[in-house]
Design a protein around this motif. Structure first.
Motif, PDB file in Angstrom:
ATOM      1  N   MET A  82     -35.200  31.473  17.193  1.00 12.64           N
ATOM      2  CA  MET A  82     -35.449  31.672  15.518  1.00 12.64           C
ATOM      3  C   MET A  82     -36.464  32.780  15.403  1.00 12.64           C
ATOM      4  SD  MET A  82     -35.261  27.914  13.885  1.00 12.64           S
ATOM      5  CE  MET A  82     -36.810  27.409  14.730  1.00 12.64           C
ATOM      6  N   PRO A  83     -36.154  33.784  14.146  1.00 14.41           N
ATOM      7  CA  PRO A  83     -36.913  34.399  13.729  1.00 14.41           C
ATOM      8  C   PRO A  83     -38.331  34.091  13.191  1.00 14.41           C
ATOM      9  CG  PRO A  83     -35.293  34.553  12.186  1.00 14.41           C
ATOM     10  CD  PRO A  83     -34.773  33.589  13.274  1.00 14.41           C
ATOM     11  N   LYS A  84     -39.519  34.789  12.984  1.00 13.97           N
ATOM     12  CA  LYS A  84     -40.586  34.620  12.460  1.00 13.97           C
ATOM     13  C   LYS A  84     -41.517  33.492  13.174  1.00 13.97           C
ATOM     14  CE  LYS A  84     -39.466  35.551   7.624  1.00 13.97           C
ATOM     15  NZ  LYS A  84     -39.177  35.057   6.224  1.00 13.97           N
ATOM     16  N   ILE A  85     -41.036  32.199  13.334  1.00 12.45           N
ATOM     17  CA  ILE A  85     -41.759  31.525  14.260  1.00 12.45           C
ATOM     18  C   ILE A  85     -40.478  30.500  15.107  1.00 12.45           C
ATOM     19  CG2 ILE A  85     -41.749  29.725  12.258  1.00 12.45           C
ATOM     20  CD1 ILE A  85     -44.064  28.501  13.698  1.00 12.45           C
ATOM     21  N   ASP A  86     -40.306  30.767  16.476  1.00 11.03           N
ATOM     22  CA  ASP A  86     -39.372  30.282  17.029  1.00 11.03           C
ATOM     23  C   ASP A  86     -39.648  28.667  17.526  1.00 11.03           C
ATOM     24  OD1 ASP A  86     -41.128  29.604  19.314  1.00 11.03           O
ATOM     25  OD2 ASP A  86     -40.606  32.022  20.329  1.00 11.03           O
ATOM     26  N   GLY A  87     -38.718  27.932  18.050  1.00 10.98           N
ATOM     27  CA  GLY A  87     -38.618  26.496  18.146  1.00 10.98           C
ATOM     28  C   GLY A  87     -39.952  26.131  19.086  1.00 10.98           C
ATOM     29  N   ILE A  88     -40.512  27.011  20.145  1.00  7.25           N
ATOM     30  CA  ILE A  88     -41.344  26.789  21.023  1.00  7.25           C
ATOM     31  C   ILE A  88     -42.668  26.529  20.097  1.00  7.25           C
ATOM     32  CG2 ILE A  88     -42.597  27.238  23.132  1.00  7.25           C
ATOM     33  CD1 ILE A  88     -39.965  28.045  24.199  1.00  7.25           C
ATOM     34  N   GLU A  89     -42.854  27.794  19.327  1.00  7.75           N
ATOM     35  CA  GLU A  89     -43.961  27.780  18.537  1.00  7.75           C
ATOM     36  C   GLU A  89     -44.185  26.621  17.612  1.00  7.75           C
ATOM     37  OE1 GLU A  89     -44.945  32.415  18.189  1.00  7.75           O
ATOM     38  OE2 GLU A  89     -42.992  31.745  17.230  1.00  7.75           O
ATOM     39  N   ALA A  90     -42.891  26.310  16.927  1.00  7.66           N
ATOM     40  CA  ALA A  90     -43.109  25.343  15.992  1.00  7.66           C
ATOM     41  C   ALA A  90     -43.366  23.791  16.699  1.00  7.66           C
ATOM     42  CB  ALA A  90     -41.446  25.127  15.399  1.00  7.66           C
ATOM     43  N   ALA A  91     -42.554  23.734  18.046  1.00  8.93           N
ATOM     44  CA  ALA A  91     -42.811  22.493  18.778  1.00  8.93           C
ATOM     45  C   ALA A  91     -44.428  22.104  18.887  1.00  8.93           C
ATOM     46  CB  ALA A  91     -42.077  22.292  19.924  1.00  8.93           C
ATOM     47  N   GLU A  92     -44.851  23.499  19.389  1.00 10.72           N
ATOM     48  CA  GLU A  92     -46.495  23.130  19.700  1.00 10.72           C
ATOM     49  C   GLU A  92     -47.401  22.788  18.387  1.00 10.72           C
ATOM     50  OE1 GLU A  92     -50.042  25.947  21.656  1.00 10.72           O
ATOM     51  OE2 GLU A  92     -48.367  26.718  21.260  1.00 10.72           O
ATOM     52  N   ILE A  93     -46.974  23.302  17.352  1.00 15.13           N
ATOM     53  CA  ILE A  93     -47.752  22.988  15.955  1.00 15.13           C
ATOM     54  C   ILE A  93     -47.381  21.308  15.667  1.00 15.13           C
ATOM     55  CG2 ILE A  93     -48.041  23.368  13.376  1.00 15.13           C
ATOM     56  CD1 ILE A  93     -47.139  26.298  14.354  1.00 15.13           C
ATOM     57  N   ILE A  94     -45.892  21.121  15.732  1.00 16.67           N
ATOM     58  CA  ILE A  94     -45.615  19.723  15.484  1.00 16.67           C
ATOM     59  C   ILE A  94     -46.156  18.718  16.244  1.00 16.67           C
ATOM     60  CG2 ILE A  94     -43.789  18.024  15.767  1.00 16.67           C
ATOM     61  CD1 ILE A  94     -41.944  20.515  14.824  1.00 16.67           C
ATOM     62  N   ARG A  95     -46.576  18.913  17.683  1.00 18.05           N
ATOM     63  CA  ARG A  95     -46.979  18.038  18.411  1.00 18.05           C
ATOM     64  C   ARG A  95     -48.614  17.778  18.223  1.00 18.05           C
ATOM     65  NH1 ARG A  95     -43.604  14.904  19.348  1.00 18.05           N
ATOM     66  NH2 ARG A  95     -42.051  14.982  21.107  1.00 18.05           N
ATOM     67  N   LYS A  96     -49.212  18.748  17.569  1.00 14.96           N
ATOM     68  CA  LYS A  96     -50.528  18.569  17.423  1.00 14.96           C
ATOM     69  C   LYS A  96     -50.842  17.529  16.085  1.00 14.96           C
ATOM     70  CE  LYS A  96     -52.108  23.280  18.765  1.00 14.96           C
ATOM     71  NZ  LYS A  96     -52.620  24.424  18.161  1.00 14.96           N
ATOM     72  N   LYS A  97     -49.640  17.511  15.318  1.00 12.96           N
ATOM     73  CA  LYS A  97     -49.826  16.661  14.147  1.00 12.96           C
ATOM     74  C   LYS A  97     -48.767  15.468  14.591  1.00 12.96           C
ATOM     75  CE  LYS A  97     -49.891  20.434  10.841  1.00 12.96           C
ATOM     76  NZ  LYS A  97     -49.458  20.995   9.688  1.00 12.96           N
ATOM     77  N   ASP A  98     -47.946  15.410  15.247  1.00  9.44           N
ATOM     78  CA  ASP A  98     -47.063  14.082  15.633  1.00  9.44           C
ATOM     79  C   ASP A  98     -46.727  14.074  16.909  1.00  9.44           C
ATOM     80  OD1 ASP A  98     -44.983  12.428  15.392  1.00  9.44           O
ATOM     81  OD2 ASP A  98     -43.648  13.683  14.232  1.00  9.44           O
ATOM     82  N   LYS A  99     -47.045  12.898  17.737  1.00 12.95           N
ATOM     83  CA  LYS A  99     -46.830  13.000  19.125  1.00 12.95           C
ATOM     84  C   LYS A  99     -45.550  12.079  19.401  1.00 12.95           C
ATOM     85  CE  LYS A  99     -50.842  14.755  19.998  1.00 12.95           C
ATOM     86  NZ  LYS A  99     -51.125  15.906  20.821  1.00 12.95           N
ATOM     87  N   LYS A 100     -44.945  11.499  18.361  1.00 13.42           N
ATOM     88  CA  LYS A 100     -44.059  10.509  18.440  1.00 13.42           C
ATOM     89  C   LYS A 100     -42.707  10.823  18.375  1.00 13.42           C
ATOM     90  CE  LYS A 100     -47.436   6.741  17.441  1.00 13.42           C
ATOM     91  NZ  LYS A 100     -47.558   5.771  16.595  1.00 13.42           N
TER      92      LYS A 100
END
Length: 236
Positions: free
Chosen positions: A63-81
């Motif tokens: 995806m442009p701007k922020i790809d899925g891998i970058e989004a996943a990294e941010i999500i996992r810092k906030k949400d492990k489950k």
């Protein structure tokens, strides 16, 4: 209610995935609320409003701007489950997703078959990990590993988590035993069952949990509680 997020920068594909999810849920007689996002930034904004807004996320890698891998990294810092399921037409990128505790990845070229299988398995995982309880506050969905203990007080089963105490509409403690006995919970006396993963220490006839709560243990159950404590401490 189970919440499912779908994030893809192609609106046509986003709508198609939504319909596939709706059909799959209908076939397995499950209900969920579906949230659609056209980019990763919009998805991440949901985490500024809630600590854990979604139970399952279908996330496009490219995806442009922020790809899925970058989004996943941010999500996992906030949400492990949350259950992460990646969507991709770039199979050589898949190995990069493994560090984020990825549940599945779906090839867009095989989405007709792979999405159904991934969603059915994710729902089965949630059925085990998440339960809906009827309480005086209404229906509450709780992850099993968020529950510290169950206790029968004043003719109601109380459900205690790290952050809250829920008074359920369950009138028999046996109903809790039948569901949770053996699922990492152990009965410590006639009206209390604790999550064995949160035992901090054991006294002669009591246990202290990770939140500092001390609970009495029946003399008839103390040896079994000690055995389970040692087993968990040894990682097995």
């Amino acid at each position: 209610m189970i919440n499912i997020a779908v994030c893809d920068d192609n609106q046509h594909f986003l709508d198609y995935i939504e319909q596939e999810i709706i059909e799959t849920l209908k076939n397995i007689e499950k209900a969920a609320k579906i949230h659609k996002f056209i980019n990763g930034i919009k998805l991440l904004e949901s985490y500024s409003k809630s600590d854990k807004p979604f139970d399952i996320i279908f996330l496009d890698i490219d995806m442009p701007k922020i790809d899925g891998i970058e989004a996943a990294e941010i999500i996992r810092k906030k949400d492990k489950k949350t259950i992460l399921i990646f969507l991709t037409s770039m199979e050589d990128e898949v190995y990069k997703t493994f560090r984020y505790n990825t549940f599945r990845f779906i090839r867009k070229s095989n989405i007709d078959t792979e999405l159904k299988e991934a969603l059915e398995n994710a729902m089965r995982k949630l059925t085990y990990e998440k339960c809906i309880f009827k309480t005086v506050e209404g229906e509450v969905a709780l992850y099993i590993n968020d529950i510290l203990y169950f206790e029968f007080i004043d003719r109601n089963v109380q459900i205690i988590t790290f952050n809250h105490k829920y008074i359920s509409n369950i009138r028999r403690f046996k109903d809790i035993e039948d569901v949770f006995q053996g699922r990492e919970f152990i009965k410590i006396h006639m009206s209390c069952m604790i999550n064995e993963n949160y035992i901090k220490c054991i006294g002669d006839l009591d246990v202290t949990l990770d939140n500092g709560k001390k609970l009495p243990v029946s003399r008839y159950r103390i040896e079994e509680v000690k055995k389970r404590f040692v087993k968990v401490a040894r990682g097995g």
